[in-house]
Design a protein around this motif. Structure first.
Motif, PDB file in Angstrom:
ATOM      1  N   LEU A 422       0.814  -1.226   0.000  1.00  0.00           N
ATOM      2  CA  LEU A 422       0.000   0.000   0.000  1.00  0.00           C
ATOM      3  C   LEU A 422       0.846   1.275   0.000  1.00  0.00           C
ATOM      4  CD1 LEU A 422      -2.461  -1.437   2.606  1.00  0.00           C
ATOM      5  CD2 LEU A 422      -3.160  -0.710   0.332  1.00  0.00           C
ATOM      6  N   VAL A 423       1.874   1.308   0.852  1.00  0.00           N
ATOM      7  CA  VAL A 423       2.660   2.543   0.974  1.00  0.00           C
ATOM      8  C   VAL A 423       3.361   2.886  -0.341  1.00  0.00           C
ATOM      9  CG1 VAL A 423       4.754   1.473   1.916  1.00  0.00           C
ATOM     10  CG2 VAL A 423       4.209   3.836   2.481  1.00  0.00           C
ATOM     11  N   HIS A 424       3.697   1.885  -1.149  1.00  0.00           N
ATOM     12  CA  HIS A 424       4.311   2.167  -2.450  1.00  0.00           C
ATOM     13  C   HIS A 424       3.308   2.896  -3.347  1.00  0.00           C
ATOM     14  CE1 HIS A 424       7.459  -1.270  -1.967  1.00  0.00           C
ATOM     15  NE2 HIS A 424       7.571  -0.306  -1.079  1.00  0.00           N
ATOM     16  N   PHE A 425       2.041   2.444  -3.283  1.00  0.00           N
ATOM     17  CA  PHE A 425       0.988   3.134  -4.046  1.00  0.00           C
ATOM     18  C   PHE A 425       0.954   4.603  -3.641  1.00  0.00           C
ATOM     19  CE2 PHE A 425      -0.760  -1.103  -4.544  1.00  0.00           C
ATOM     20  CZ  PHE A 425      -1.400  -1.070  -5.772  1.00  0.00           C
ATOM     21  N   PHE A 426       0.997   4.828  -2.313  1.00  0.00           N
ATOM     22  CA  PHE A 426       0.816   6.201  -1.821  1.00  0.00           C
ATOM     23  C   PHE A 426       2.018   7.085  -2.181  1.00  0.00           C
ATOM     24  CE2 PHE A 426      -1.678   3.789   1.609  1.00  0.00           C
ATOM     25  CZ  PHE A 426      -2.728   3.610   0.719  1.00  0.00           C
ATOM     26  N   ASN A 427       3.215   6.515  -2.060  1.00  0.00           N
ATOM     27  CA  ASN A 427       4.400   7.314  -2.409  1.00  0.00           C
ATOM     28  C   ASN A 427       4.386   7.672  -3.894  1.00  0.00           C
ATOM     29  OD1 ASN A 427       5.450   7.400   0.151  1.00  0.00           O
ATOM     30  ND2 ASN A 427       6.666   5.542  -0.091  1.00  0.00           N
ATOM     31  N   TYR A 428       4.024   6.685  -4.702  1.00  0.00           N
ATOM     32  CA  TYR A 428       3.973   6.917  -6.147  1.00  0.00           C
ATOM     33  C   TYR A 428       2.915   7.985  -6.465  1.00  0.00           C
ATOM     34  CZ  TYR A 428       2.120   5.900 -10.794  1.00  0.00           C
ATOM     35  OH  TYR A 428       1.619   6.016 -12.057  1.00  0.00           O
ATOM     36  N   ALA A 429       1.727   7.826  -5.854  1.00  0.00           N
ATOM     37  CA  ALA A 429       0.629   8.757  -6.139  1.00  0.00           C
ATOM     38  C   ALA A 429       0.955  10.163  -5.638  1.00  0.00           C
ATOM     39  CB  ALA A 429      -0.654   8.252  -5.486  1.00  0.00           C
ATOM     40  N   LYS A 430       1.634  10.245  -4.479  1.00  0.00           N
ATOM     41  CA  LYS A 430       1.981  11.583  -3.968  1.00  0.00           C
ATOM     42  C   LYS A 430       2.964  12.281  -4.910  1.00  0.00           C
ATOM     43  CE  LYS A 430       2.546  10.328   0.453  1.00  0.00           C
ATOM     44  NZ  LYS A 430       2.944  10.421   1.850  1.00  0.00           N
ATOM     45  N   GLY A 431       3.891  11.485  -5.469  1.00  0.00           N
ATOM     46  CA  GLY A 431       4.841  12.034  -6.442  1.00  0.00           C
ATOM     47  C   GLY A 431       4.104  12.567  -7.657  1.00  0.00           C
ATOM     48  N   ASP A 432       3.137  11.773  -8.142  1.00  0.00           N
ATOM     49  CA  ASP A 432       2.353  12.180  -9.321  1.00  0.00           C
ATOM     50  C   ASP A 432       1.519  13.425  -9.031  1.00  0.00           C
ATOM     51  OD1 ASP A 432       3.110  10.400 -11.159  1.00  0.00           O
ATOM     52  OD2 ASP A 432       1.101   9.576 -11.544  1.00  0.00           O
ATOM     53  N   LEU A 433       0.914  13.421  -7.845  1.00  0.00           N
ATOM     54  CA  LEU A 433       0.066  14.545  -7.454  1.00  0.00           C
ATOM     55  C   LEU A 433       0.904  15.828  -7.361  1.00  0.00           C
ATOM     56  CD1 LEU A 433      -2.940  14.458  -6.783  1.00  0.00           C
ATOM     57  CD2 LEU A 433      -2.351  14.405  -4.367  1.00  0.00           C
ATOM     58  N   ALA A 434       2.095  15.694  -6.781  1.00  0.00           N
ATOM     59  CA  ALA A 434       2.971  16.866  -6.647  1.00  0.00           C
ATOM     60  C   ALA A 434       3.367  17.368  -8.030  1.00  0.00           C
ATOM     61  CB  ALA A 434       4.212  16.499  -5.827  1.00  0.00           C
ATOM     62  N   ALA A 435       3.658  16.416  -8.959  1.00  0.00           N
ATOM     63  CA  ALA A 435       4.041  16.821 -10.325  1.00  0.00           C
ATOM     64  C   ALA A 435       2.865  17.530 -10.998  1.00  0.00           C
ATOM     65  CB  ALA A 435       4.462  15.587 -11.126  1.00  0.00           C
ATOM     66  N   GLN A 436       1.650  16.991 -10.787  1.00  0.00           N
ATOM     67  CA  GLN A 436       0.455  17.631 -11.376  1.00  0.00           C
ATOM     68  C   GLN A 436       0.292  19.044 -10.823  1.00  0.00           C
ATOM     69  OE1 GLN A 436      -3.157  15.402 -10.869  1.00  0.00           O
ATOM     70  NE2 GLN A 436      -2.476  13.740 -12.189  1.00  0.00           N
ATOM     71  N   GLU A 437       0.487  19.169  -9.505  1.00  0.00           N
ATOM     72  CA  GLU A 437       0.312  20.494  -8.889  1.00  0.00           C
ATOM     73  C   GLU A 437       1.364  21.471  -9.393  1.00  0.00           C
ATOM     74  OE1 GLU A 437       0.009  19.834  -4.707  1.00  0.00           O
ATOM     75  OE2 GLU A 437      -2.033  19.088  -4.928  1.00  0.00           O
ATOM     76  N   ARG A 438       2.600  20.957  -9.548  1.00  0.00           N
ATOM     77  CA  ARG A 438       3.659  21.828 -10.070  1.00  0.00           C
ATOM     78  C   ARG A 438       3.301  22.301 -11.472  1.00  0.00           C
ATOM     79  NH1 ARG A 438       7.212  18.380  -7.489  1.00  0.00           N
ATOM     80  NH2 ARG A 438       7.574  17.177  -9.376  1.00  0.00           N
ATOM     81  N   SER A 439       2.786  21.353 -12.286  1.00  0.00           N
ATOM     82  CA  SER A 439       2.439  21.713 -13.655  1.00  0.00           C
ATOM     83  C   SER A 439       1.275  22.702 -13.665  1.00  0.00           C
ATOM     84  CB  SER A 439       2.145  20.414 -14.404  1.00  0.00           C
ATOM     85  OG  SER A 439       1.208  20.595 -15.374  1.00  0.00           O
ATOM     86  N   LYS A 440       0.302  22.505 -12.750  1.00  0.00           N
ATOM     87  CA  LYS A 440      -0.836  23.432 -12.668  1.00  0.00           C
ATOM     88  C   LYS A 440      -0.342  24.837 -12.274  1.00  0.00           C
ATOM     89  CE  LYS A 440      -5.278  23.831 -10.450  1.00  0.00           C
ATOM     90  NZ  LYS A 440      -5.843  23.635  -9.143  1.00  0.00           N
ATOM     91  N   LEU A 441       0.566  24.852 -11.272  1.00  0.00           N
ATOM     92  CA  LEU A 441       1.100  26.148 -10.827  1.00  0.00           C
ATOM     93  C   LEU A 441       1.839  26.842 -11.974  1.00  0.00           C
ATOM     94  CD1 LEU A 441       2.485  25.420  -7.256  1.00  0.00           C
ATOM     95  CD2 LEU A 441       0.605  26.932  -7.870  1.00  0.00           C
ATOM     96  N   LYS A 442       2.580  26.018 -12.764  1.00  0.00           N
ATOM     97  CA  LYS A 442       3.343  26.569 -13.886  1.00  0.00           C
ATOM     98  C   LYS A 442       2.375  27.143 -14.923  1.00  0.00           C
ATOM     99  CE  LYS A 442       7.211  25.104 -16.665  1.00  0.00           C
ATOM    100  NZ  LYS A 442       7.899  23.957 -17.197  1.00  0.00           N
ATOM    101  N   GLN A 443       1.304  26.370 -15.194  1.00  0.00           N
ATOM    102  CA  GLN A 443       0.317  26.854 -16.176  1.00  0.00           C
ATOM    103  C   GLN A 443      -0.323  28.153 -15.695  1.00  0.00           C
ATOM    104  OE1 GLN A 443      -2.544  23.781 -16.852  1.00  0.00           O
ATOM    105  NE2 GLN A 443      -1.092  22.492 -17.948  1.00  0.00           N
ATOM    106  N   GLU A 444      -0.647  28.181 -14.386  1.00  0.00           N
ATOM    107  CA  GLU A 444      -1.272  29.392 -13.836  1.00  0.00           C
ATOM    108  C   GLU A 444      -0.319  30.580 -13.936  1.00  0.00           C
ATOM    109  OE1 GLU A 444      -4.236  27.195 -10.660  1.00  0.00           O
ATOM    110  OE2 GLU A 444      -2.537  28.355  -9.898  1.00  0.00           O
ATOM    111  N   ALA A 445       0.954  30.314 -13.625  1.00  0.00           N
ATOM    112  CA  ALA A 445       1.948  31.404 -13.692  1.00  0.00           C
ATOM    113  C   ALA A 445       2.098  31.888 -15.129  1.00  0.00           C
ATOM    114  CB  ALA A 445       3.284  30.906 -13.153  1.00  0.00           C
ATOM    115  N   THR A 446       2.115  30.917 -16.088  1.00  0.00           N
ATOM    116  CA  THR A 446       2.245  31.288 -17.503  1.00  0.00           C
ATOM    117  C   THR A 446       1.037  32.116 -17.925  1.00  0.00           C
ATOM    118  OG1 THR A 446       3.309  29.162 -17.804  1.00  0.00           O
ATOM    119  CG2 THR A 446       2.709  30.333 -19.806  1.00  0.00           C
ATOM    120  N   LYS A 447      -0.175  31.689 -17.489  1.00  0.00           N
ATOM    121  CA  LYS A 447      -1.399  32.406 -17.869  1.00  0.00           C
ATOM    122  C   LYS A 447      -1.368  33.829 -17.285  1.00  0.00           C
ATOM    123  CE  LYS A 447      -6.429  32.038 -17.879  1.00  0.00           C
ATOM    124  NZ  LYS A 447      -6.671  33.331 -17.308  1.00  0.00           N
ATOM    125  N   LYS A 448      -0.904  33.914 -16.024  1.00  0.00           N
ATOM    126  CA  LYS A 448      -0.827  35.234 -15.377  1.00  0.00           C
ATOM    127  C   LYS A 448       0.080  36.165 -16.177  1.00  0.00           C
ATOM    128  CE  LYS A 448      -1.548  35.109 -10.436  1.00  0.00           C
ATOM    129  NZ  LYS A 448      -0.873  34.875  -9.175  1.00  0.00           N
TER     130      LYS A 448
END
Ligand code: SF4
Ligand code: SF4
Length: 492
Positions: A422-448
């Protein structure tokens, strides 16, 4: 003192007896040290030395960059022989920028500044000394300690908790440092308490370390520090869990201990603080437990940062039998590795060589919905439900169930009768979620930026049109004036 219940938790076999009675010994000076620039949370340090430079022990070799970063110092005297990539205990598994130092065998200190009465220092000066010494949390979090002190000083600390939990199986480095260096640790604790004006200071130690409890109690006599024995249970040494057990307070989801007036530091960090302030010694070494069934002579070693792990294994007598798994840190939250050239870094608490019989390698089978994982989770999450969302790539669903609050303690995986990692699932998913958030922040910054540019261009266009209109109006007014003057002249 009243203790509060810990939600969930597990009781893995401790295996601490392998190394708990082994006194701390200094590892002989290595020939070469590989010192990564990133050994802490935040931005990597920037080298301030060049290849060929001669350095003294404790000399600054890379300086902190930005607010969240930490400086790095030469672990011994010698010559800088390379600035480049080297394999490191980094989650990416890739080589990282590293300073390679060849020892001259003299282990000669540079200038150290001794402070005779450290408790007379102003709180901000204590934080400044801690920053200059490159101290980070030695319990494994590696957050820059000076920043933690400064943030806490600003928000007001009711309770300072010193974490002597060391709940991970096999690890005994904190146990040994408390038994052998309690006086220094207590002075370090008093300095931290002074730096943040803490009103109450508690030292939490699991009750499977009676000698450490006795040593710390004796050293704390005559001070306001309370040494508290806590029940042995994993993950008692996690920040949020130790706060809950000692104070009954819960850190809010997504919040920090400072939000509820608490600051937590590790006992080994207190030792590093004392050494830095009283003796001017930066953080260039740490205590590491070398253990596991595959190690011939498990032990606790004082090791210079940058020492290849292979040297620790050899000093411990080498392998009793081939290791089935190598781990840096503890078996529950540590990081597996294969290349023994990785260096010890500031966050390395253990080097474990485990036999096949010490690691569960059973095949995973389908979930039987027994909810054992739910009962084991110390954060009160629903591991089986989060894993089900992650399996279908529904990260938002897992996040809604509290994925970000998962402390990756592995208790759920440990108890799962279906052996689901289970913990491997969570570590992997947290990594993905963080990457998604970084990309969202980047998109928002670019749009701004794009919006700001469009607005600026529209404003320039508007100002141009207004100026042209003004000029036209002026021209027309002038022409009308001239025509009127001419008409008047003709009439006269
Ligand atoms: S412990 Fe394992 S088998 Fe039981 S509910 Fe959780 S995931 Fe399923
Ligand atoms: S790894 Fe996460 S989900 Fe599993 S028990 Fe620990 S905190 Fe709970």
């Amino acid at each position: 003192m009243k203790l509060f219940d810990l939600k969930g938790g597990v009781h893995p076999e401790g295996k601490k007896d392998l190394s708990a009675e082994r006194h701390i010994r200094a590892l002989p000076l290595p020939k070469k040290l590989y010192v990564p620039l990133q050994q802490h949370i935040g931005a990597p340090a920037t080298p301030v030395v060049n290849v060929g430079d001669k350095v003294l022990k404790g000399q600054l070799i890379a300086s902190a960059q930005g607010a969240v970063s930490s400086s790095i110092h030469a672990p011994t005297s010698g010559t800088i022989v390379a600035l480049g990539d080297h394999v490191a205990p980094h989650p990416s598994g890739l080589p990282v920028p590293t300073i390679t130092l060849e020892s001259d065998g003299e282990d000669r200190w540079g200038m150290t500044k001794v402070v005779d009465d450290p408790l007379a220092l102003a709180p901000e000066d204590i934080a400044a000394h801690v920053a200059a010494a490159g101290i980070v949390g030695l319990g494994g979090a590696t957050f820059p300690s000076a920043l933690k002190l400064n943030l806490s000083r600003g928000s007001g600390v009711q309770t300072l908790i010193m974490n002597g939990g060391e709940c991970e199986p096999y690890l005994t480095c904190d146990d040994r440092i408390m038994r052998e260096r309690a006086v220094e640790i207590v002075e370090g604790i008093r300095l931290i308490a002074h730096a943040v004006a803490a009103k109450e200071v508690l030292v939490g130690i699991e009750d499977n370390k009676p000698e450490a409890i006795a040593a710390m109690q004796e050293a704390a006599q005559g001070t306001a520090i309370k040494v508290v024995a806590m029940p042995s249970m994993y993950p008692m040494g996690s920040e949020k869990q130790i706060i809950q057990v000692l104070t009954g307070k819960e850190v809010p989801a997504g919040g920090r201990p400072a939000d509820i007036g608490v600051l937590v530091h590790n006992v080994a960090t207190a030792f590093a603080v004392q050494q830095a302030i009283r003796y001017g010694k930066p953080l260039i070494s740490r205590i590491v437990t070398v253990s596991g069934g595959a190690i011939l002579q498990p032990c606790n070693l004082e090791v210079l940062i940058g020492t290849p792990v292979q040297e620790l294994i050899e000093f411990s007598g080498g392998y009793r039998q081939p290791a089935a798994r190598l781990v840096l840190g503890g078996p529950m939250m540590g990081q597996q590795f294969t290349n023994t050239n990785v260096p010890v870094v500031k966050g390395t608490s253990g080097v474990l060589a485990l036999m096949a019989s010490e690691i569960g390698q059973a095949e995973a089978s389908p979930c039987i919905r027994c909810s054992t994982c739910v009962r084991a989770c110390p954060v009160g999450l629903l591991p089986l439900e989060m894993a089900a969302h992650i399996r279908t790539a529904d990260l938002a669903g897992a996040a809604a169930l509290g994925l970000k609050d998962c402390i990756a303690c592995g208790s759920c995986s440990y108890v799962c009768p279906a052996h689901i990692p289970l913990v491997h699932f969570f570590n992997y998913a947290k990594g993905d979620l963080a990457a998604q958030e970084r990309s969202k922040l980047k998109q928002e910054a670019t749009k701004k930026l794009a919006d700001a540019r469009n607005e600026r261009l529209a404003r320039i266009e508007r100002e141009r049109a207004e100026a042209a209109a003004k000029r036209k109006a002026a021209r027309e007014a002038k022409a009308a004036k001239e025509a009127a003057a001419k008409a008047a002249e003709e009439a006269a």
